[in-house]
Write a protein that holds these residues in place. Structure first.
Motif, PDB file in Angstrom:
ATOM      1  N   PRO A 184       0.814  -1.229   0.000  1.00  0.00           N
ATOM      2  CA  PRO A 184       0.000   0.000   0.000  1.00  0.00           C
ATOM      3  C   PRO A 184       0.830   1.253   0.000  1.00  0.00           C
ATOM      4  O   PRO A 184       0.372   2.316  -0.419  1.00  0.00           O
ATOM      5  CB  PRO A 184      -0.806  -0.141   1.297  1.00  0.00           C
ATOM      6  N   GLN A 185       2.071   1.172   0.479  1.00  0.00           N
ATOM      7  CA  GLN A 185       2.912   2.366   0.527  1.00  0.00           C
ATOM      8  C   GLN A 185       3.390   2.767  -0.860  1.00  0.00           C
ATOM      9  O   GLN A 185       3.624   3.941  -1.148  1.00  0.00           O
ATOM     10  CB  GLN A 185       4.120   2.099   1.462  1.00  0.00           C
ATOM     11  N   LYS A 186       3.587   1.762  -1.719  1.00  0.00           N
ATOM     12  CA  LYS A 186       4.116   2.040  -3.053  1.00  0.00           C
ATOM     13  C   LYS A 186       3.023   2.245  -4.088  1.00  0.00           C
ATOM     14  O   LYS A 186       3.276   2.599  -5.221  1.00  0.00           O
ATOM     15  CB  LYS A 186       5.030   0.890  -3.486  1.00  0.00           C
ATOM     16  N   ASN A 187       1.824   1.960  -3.723  1.00  0.00           N
ATOM     17  CA  ASN A 187       0.716   2.020  -4.679  1.00  0.00           C
ATOM     18  C   ASN A 187       0.196   3.442  -4.774  1.00  0.00           C
ATOM     19  O   ASN A 187      -0.185   4.034  -3.772  1.00  0.00           O
ATOM     20  CB  ASN A 187      -0.404   1.082  -4.219  1.00  0.00           C
ATOM     21  N   LYS A 188       0.216   3.999  -5.959  1.00  0.00           N
ATOM     22  CA  LYS A 188      -0.224   5.387  -6.150  1.00  0.00           C
ATOM     23  C   LYS A 188      -1.693   5.475  -6.546  1.00  0.00           C
ATOM     24  O   LYS A 188      -2.202   6.544  -6.840  1.00  0.00           O
ATOM     25  CB  LYS A 188       0.626   6.044  -7.239  1.00  0.00           C
ATOM     26  N   GLY A 189      -2.361   4.309  -6.570  1.00  0.00           N
ATOM     27  CA  GLY A 189      -3.763   4.317  -6.978  1.00  0.00           C
ATOM     28  C   GLY A 189      -4.644   5.128  -6.049  1.00  0.00           C
ATOM     29  O   GLY A 189      -5.611   5.738  -6.464  1.00  0.00           O
ATOM     30  N   LEU A 190      -4.296   5.108  -4.737  1.00  0.00           N
ATOM     31  CA  LEU A 190      -5.110   5.836  -3.777  1.00  0.00           C
ATOM     32  C   LEU A 190      -5.131   7.319  -4.097  1.00  0.00           C
ATOM     33  O   LEU A 190      -6.178   7.948  -4.186  1.00  0.00           O
ATOM     34  CB  LEU A 190      -4.569   5.608  -2.357  1.00  0.00           C
ATOM     35  N   ALA A 191      -3.935   7.912  -4.309  1.00  0.00           N
ATOM     36  CA  ALA A 191      -3.855   9.345  -4.606  1.00  0.00           C
ATOM     37  C   ALA A 191      -4.555   9.668  -5.925  1.00  0.00           C
ATOM     38  O   ALA A 191      -5.276  10.663  -6.048  1.00  0.00           O
ATOM     39  CB  ALA A 191      -2.399   9.786  -4.654  1.00  0.00           C
ATOM     40  N   PHE A 192      -4.342   8.795  -6.906  1.00  0.00           N
ATOM     41  CA  PHE A 192      -4.964   9.031  -8.211  1.00  0.00           C
ATOM     42  C   PHE A 192      -6.485   9.014  -8.095  1.00  0.00           C
ATOM     43  O   PHE A 192      -7.173   9.903  -8.613  1.00  0.00           O
ATOM     44  CB  PHE A 192      -4.496   7.955  -9.200  1.00  0.00           C
ATOM     45  N   LEU A 193      -7.007   7.978  -7.394  1.00  0.00           N
ATOM     46  CA  LEU A 193      -8.453   7.859  -7.273  1.00  0.00           C
ATOM     47  C   LEU A 193      -9.044   9.044  -6.530  1.00  0.00           C
ATOM     48  O   LEU A 193     -10.099   9.556  -6.886  1.00  0.00           O
ATOM     49  CB  LEU A 193      -8.805   6.562  -6.544  1.00  0.00           C
ATOM     50  N   LYS A 194      -8.342   9.487  -5.501  1.00  0.00           N
ATOM     51  CA  LYS A 194      -8.830  10.639  -4.751  1.00  0.00           C
ATOM     52  C   LYS A 194      -8.879  11.876  -5.644  1.00  0.00           C
ATOM     53  O   LYS A 194      -9.837  12.659  -5.625  1.00  0.00           O
ATOM     54  CB  LYS A 194      -7.938  10.906  -3.537  1.00  0.00           C
ATOM     55  N   ASN A 195      -7.809  12.087  -6.465  1.00  0.00           N
ATOM     56  CA  ASN A 195      -7.772  13.252  -7.355  1.00  0.00           C
ATOM     57  C   ASN A 195      -8.890  13.209  -8.379  1.00  0.00           C
ATOM     58  O   ASN A 195      -9.569  14.202  -8.644  1.00  0.00           O
ATOM     59  CB  ASN A 195      -6.411  13.341  -8.061  1.00  0.00           C
ATOM     60  N   VAL A 196      -9.055  12.013  -8.977  1.00  0.00           N
ATOM     61  CA  VAL A 196     -10.119  11.862  -9.976  1.00  0.00           C
ATOM     62  C   VAL A 196     -11.484  12.095  -9.345  1.00  0.00           C
ATOM     63  O   VAL A 196     -12.336  12.812  -9.869  1.00  0.00           O
ATOM     64  CB  VAL A 196     -10.061  10.458 -10.619  1.00  0.00           C
ATOM     65  N   SER A 197     -11.669  11.477  -8.186  1.00  0.00           N
ATOM     66  CA  SER A 197     -12.962  11.619  -7.512  1.00  0.00           C
ATOM     67  C   SER A 197     -13.243  13.062  -7.175  1.00  0.00           C
ATOM     68  O   SER A 197     -14.341  13.577  -7.403  1.00  0.00           O
ATOM     69  CB  SER A 197     -12.973  10.769  -6.241  1.00  0.00           C
TER      70      SER A 197
ATOM     71  N   TYR B 146      -6.871   1.633   3.091  1.00  0.00           N
ATOM     72  CA  TYR B 146      -6.379   0.259   2.973  1.00  0.00           C
ATOM     73  C   TYR B 146      -6.647  -0.521   4.253  1.00  0.00           C
ATOM     74  O   TYR B 146      -7.133  -1.652   4.216  1.00  0.00           O
ATOM     75  CB  TYR B 146      -4.881   0.279   2.654  1.00  0.00           C
ATOM     76  N   GLU B 147      -6.329   0.092   5.390  1.00  0.00           N
ATOM     77  CA  GLU B 147      -6.510  -0.593   6.654  1.00  0.00           C
ATOM     78  C   GLU B 147      -7.974  -0.882   6.913  1.00  0.00           C
ATOM     79  O   GLU B 147      -8.323  -1.952   7.427  1.00  0.00           O
ATOM     80  CB  GLU B 147      -5.929   0.251   7.800  1.00  0.00           C
ATOM     81  N   GLU B 148      -8.841   0.051   6.549  1.00  0.00           N
ATOM     82  CA  GLU B 148     -10.276  -0.156   6.743  1.00  0.00           C
ATOM     83  C   GLU B 148     -10.780  -1.304   5.878  1.00  0.00           C
ATOM     84  O   GLU B 148     -11.582  -2.131   6.324  1.00  0.00           O
ATOM     85  CB  GLU B 148     -11.034   1.130   6.423  1.00  0.00           C
ATOM     86  N   MET B 149     -10.324  -1.351   4.637  1.00  0.00           N
ATOM     87  CA  MET B 149     -10.742  -2.447   3.758  1.00  0.00           C
ATOM     88  C   MET B 149     -10.173  -3.776   4.231  1.00  0.00           C
ATOM     89  O   MET B 149     -10.861  -4.805   4.196  1.00  0.00           O
ATOM     90  CB  MET B 149     -10.308  -2.156   2.320  1.00  0.00           C
ATOM     91  N   LYS B 150      -8.942  -3.758   4.674  1.00  0.00           N
ATOM     92  CA  LYS B 150      -8.316  -4.987   5.175  1.00  0.00           C
ATOM     93  C   LYS B 150      -9.085  -5.529   6.365  1.00  0.00           C
ATOM     94  O   LYS B 150      -9.338  -6.736   6.469  1.00  0.00           O
ATOM     95  CB  LYS B 150      -6.867  -4.709   5.556  1.00  0.00           C
TER      96      LYS B 150
END
Length: 941
Positions: A4-17, A180-184
């Protein structure tokens, strides 16, 4: 799992959203606030564009028609030109013909024909112009219609897009995407079946729950079940990124068209999101969030992680016990009786088909019976097999073979689990485990036991929280119960419980004092019948050192009476309380030794405004003096009461029982003011467990160890969340404990417990004490070896007396029952008893020779000053309170200052080095009346 630290999907999804949300929100506001501006925008931009577009189309069309006209004119000219340049005739005849034709062409026969030709020309020209006009009109109409439709489509589309965008924005407005932690946590938050175990690790039962679920890793699941689920529920699972748009559209079309065959639009990932993160409500908002979170889930977790979670949480109908089940482990074991890794192809296909409609496809009813018609489930199994074959997971031969297999032969037959989770043991383990979890929960919230006890709403809140936690989180509760011994005890109760006492009719006193029979309704006939109750039993077996509850008996029959007498019943302790509240405290305080002498003479104690006489069993009064050893071993009431009264005068007898686990809820402080407590008369009374546990103090060198039933509790991850910690309290010195138990050895050998050891199939070092309350309402026997303490209580729940039957007293019947329990232990596991051990004598125990009459050393005694006056006063009081007391006068007494030498018969006894016997004193009698003290010495002159 992806990092999760290396995954940039979170930031991207937040920006798009955020971008989409802001854009659509502003667009919506624009549409709402400035519609005139929007119309002007369409007029200045879109409409001119369309006009230019169709103008060009019109220009091109006109050009086309002009070219067509030009082509027609050119054709006519070519025709005329060809007529003027005809070829030379080859013969005279041919020349004549041509000349004639030319003549006809050039010169019409008459004027009428010329007019016709002229009209024809005019008509052709008019027809052509009419066609061109009609075409232009049609063209312009169509063009305008297309223009209008296009404008409406564009405006409508823009409005729909704006509306949809606004709706989308409103649906996701103010909602933060789960971390990530919430989904986990969410996908790992799988409610699991909790279980309880014996000390050996063998299961007692699963906790009763609406749902049975046990999580297992993916590598413990058969490939058949994994592939079957994918082929049936989500054929594109390995390829998609969380959502399959075309599957959603296909499902939507099937729904709208009312197709009888439908395919799900949700992927396994979406189903997992719906079950674990969102709810199952059917709303656009949930669906939008489901899609977004499904993409997000796939971005953070591997396919195997998602699949494992899905296979552990999905419902699979019912098992052969009638329980609702979830997860492939419970499905495999509860339907076919095999592990999930051992499922055959047809078995796996059947299970893979269950999630679509678990209850319909399940082979079992809610009682665990196999349904009369299981064709729905079998048809679904065949559909799963076909899809597995279609997707290439199995071959055609495997498909045909599995389809033809008679799966009904593999279904488990109904099994009744009531015996496991409907018992005294189940109830008590569940109760105590819940109390432990409850304490952890309210302690974590900064609450105390006092807070909880004073606030019912608070208590109920944490009770429910603990109950849910315990049942649904896969807890493993390990008890201290020895299964073989426990089972042996239940067998003794079943076989010999009837010997404790006959079933008695329940009676009561009406307002006039007349005895009446209570009636109840017969559950089978509905008729009123006399209420009858059996003599109940309560048994506890404890480890002296650790306090572990090894076994118990809660009652005669759980189905007819679920009340757990071993743990719950507060009963009058009778004479079993004597060593606890009288003898041991008096020895510890230096008031008493085993050789001390106590008068067994008439004794009256104040009871309210009156005096009540204390007597021994059978209302006997020996009128003699007895030593403490004899008084305890024969359970004599008068000497015991005198010791208690002496302790009240010189010490604090209230401090010892609480140290041994008998608190004020069982014996209130007010009871200590009553002399009847020395004989077991209490306003409430201890439980069988409390009384048994207190007795272990003597075997444990004066140290009390709290009893316990729960050894440890593990959560669903196997983490120990509770481990019992031994709690010990020093109550008596080792010397006091040993002296007390040694006196109770005499009870077994020559006292009220005499003969009990004769019924045993083994020899052991045992001390014990009987107990009987007034009117024979409670009968006790508690005995200990160096290792264990075993109690046996019997009585009626309605406090009726237990009668002598067949010439055998209730006490003897109970001791024989106790001996049967001891023999059951010996036959099951003799090492538990410690038959090769003896109670270790502390170094502080000394053997001394004392006078038999005084329990002290020989010597000279001087009558103290004031003794005569005290004796005379007491005699006068006795005469008032005791009818028939002899008259006395001043000449009756031995004068003050008289010296007497005392000697005579001696005996040996053991003493604590802290309280060795000295030279005999004038007032050697424990709580001896002044007149009796004086008369004793007068008789020695």
């Amino acid at each position: 799992m992806k990092d999760p630290q290396k995954n940039k999907g979170l930031a991207f999804l937040k920006n798009v959203s955020n971008t989409v949300h802001s854009f659509f929100r502003e667009s919506g506001h624009l549409l709402k606030r400035d519609w005139n501006f929007l119309k002007l925008h369409w007029k200045q931009s879109v409409v001119p564009f369309l006009h230019r577009f169709f103008s060009k189309v019109d220009e091109s069309t006109r050009h086309l028609f002009h070219r067509l006209q030009d082509n027609v004119m050119q054709w006519k000219q070519r025709r005329n030109s060809s007529s003027s340049t005809k070829p030379e005739p080859e013969s005279t005849e041919e020349s004549l013909v041509l000349a004639e034709e030319e003549k006809i062409d050039k010169e019409p026969n008459n004027q009428e024909e010329a007019n016709v030709q002229e009209e024809k020309g005019k008509f052709s020209s008019s027809l052509w112009h009419s066609f061109i006009f009609g075409f232009n009109v049609t063209y312009n109409v169509i063009r305008n219609l297309i223009l209008i439709i296009a404008i409406f489509l564009i405006i409508g589309g823009a409005f729909a897009a704006g509306t949809g965008a606004g709706l989308f924005a409103s649906l996701v407005s103010g909602q933060e995407p789960p971390s990530y932690e919430e989904m986990k946590t969410a996908i790992g938050d799988v409610s699991q079946t909790s279980s309880m175990y014996y000390a050996s690790g063998e299961m007692i039962s699963d906790f009763r729950s609406d749902l049975k679920r046990t999580s297992i890793p993916l590598d413990q699941m058969s490939d058949y079940i994994v592939n079957g689920i994918i082929a049936t529920e989500d054929e594109y699972f390995r390829e998609h990124k969380g959502v399959v748009p075309k599957a959603i559209m296909r499902a939507l079309v099937q729904q709208v068209m009312g197709s009888s065959v439908t395919s799900g639009g949700s992927t396994l990932t979406q189903q997992l999101v719906k079950q674990q993160i969102l709810s199952s409500e059917v709303t656009f908002e949930r669906k939008v969030n489901e899609i977004l979170i499904a993409y997000r889930l796939e971005n953070y977790f591997s396919k195997d992680e998602i699949l494992q979670s899905y296979l552990n949480i999905s419902p699979f109908g019912r098992n052969n016990h009638g329980n609702n089940i979830a997860g492939v482990h419970e499905a495999a074991t509860g339907i076919f009786g095999v592990e999930a890794s051992e499922l055959s192809l047809p078995q796996a296909a059947f299970i893979a088909g269950l999630p679509q409609n678990p209850i319909v496809y399940s082979p079992y009813t809610n009682s665990g019976q196999i349904k009369e018609d299981v064709t729905a489930g079998l048809s679904r199994k065949n559909e799963v097999l076909f899809r597995m074959y279609r997707e290439g997971y199995i071959s055609e031969d495997e498909y045909k073979e599995a389809k033809a297999y008679d799966l009904t032969q593999d279904f488990l037959s109904r099994e009744d689990t009531d015996a496991k989770n409907k018992s005294y043991l189940y109830d008590e383990v569940e109760k105590q485990a819940r109390e432990i979890v409850m304490e952890q929960l309210y302690t974590a919230d900064g609450k105390t036991a006092e807070d909880i006890s004073k606030n019912k709403d608070l208590y109920d809140k944490y009770y429910e929280m603990a109950d849910d936690d315990m049942r649904l989180n896969g807890y493993q509760v390990y008890s201290t119960i020895d299964k073989p011994i426990y089972d042996a005890f239940q067998q003794v109760a079943a076989n010999y419980g009837y010997t404790l006492g006959r079933d008695k009719t329940v009676t009561y006193k009406d307002k006039n004092g007349r005895t009446k029979v209570r009636y109840e309704e017969d559950p089978e006939t509905g008729e009123k019948v006399a209420m009858k109750r059996p003599a109940e039993t309560g048994v506890q077996l404890l480890d002296n050192t650790t306090g572990a509850i090894i076994a118990f008996v809660g009652g005669r029959d759980y189905e007819s009476n679920m009340y757990n007498h071993a743990f719950t019943a507060h009963r009058q302790p009778g004479s079993t309380i004597k060593p606890l509240v009288v003898y041991a405290p008096a020895i510890e305080e230096g008031i008493l030794t085993p050789a001390s002498i106590i008068p067994d003479t008439r004794l009256f104690v104040k009871n309210g405004n009156e005096y009540k006489e204390i007597t021994n069993v059978g209302k006997r009064v020996s009128g003699t003096n007895v030593d403490a050893r004899t008084a305890l071993s024969k359970s004599m009431n008068i000497p015991t009461t005198r010791i208690f009264l002496a302790a009240q005068e010189s010490g604090d007898p209230t401090k010892y029982l609480p140290l041994m686990g008998i608190g004020t809820d069982s014996i209130p402080e007010s009871d200590y003011q009553n002399a009847s407590l020395a004989l077991g008369g209490t306003s409430n009374g201890p439980t069988i467990l409390e009384q048994t546990s207190a007795f272990t103090t003597f075997a444990n060198g004066g140290v009390h160890t709290d009893p316990y039933l729960i050894e440890k509790i593990e959560n669903g991850k196997g983490e120990v969340i509770y481990q019992h910690e031994t709690k010990q309290t020093k109550v008596f010195s080792p010397e006091t404990a040993y002296l007390t138990l040694d006196m109770m050895r005499d009870a077994m050998n020559s006292g009220t417990g005499k003969g009990t050891k004769d019924w045993l199939n083994f020899n052991a070092d045992i001390y014990g004490k009987t107990g009987t309350t007034s009117s024979q309402r409670d009968i006790w026997f508690i005995g200990s070896t160096p290792n264990i303490t075993l109690s046996s209580w019997t009585g009626y729940d309605d406090n009726m007396s237990i009668d002598t039957e067949g010439g055998t007293s209730a006490s003897i019947r109970n001791r024989r029952y106790w001996a049967r329990l001891m023999n059951a232990i010996y036959e099951t596991n003799p090492t538990v008893l410690g038959t090769d051990l003896t109670f270790k004598q502390p170094e502080g125990i000394k053997t001394e020779t004392v006078l038999t009459e005084t329990g002290m050393k020989p010597g000279e005694v001087t009558v103290p000053s004031g003794s005569v006056a005290a004796a005379q006063k007491y005699a006068e009081q006795r005469k008032k309170s005791q009818p028939g007391a002899p008259d006395t006068s001043a000449g009756t007494w031995l004068p003050d200052g008289t010296k007497i030498t005392i000697n005579g018969d001696t005996k040996q006894d053991i003493f604590s080095s802290h309280h060795l016997p000295g030279v005999t004193k004038y007032n050697f009698l424990i709580h001896g009346p002044a007149d009796e003290q004086n008369l004793f010495w007068k008789n020695k002159r």
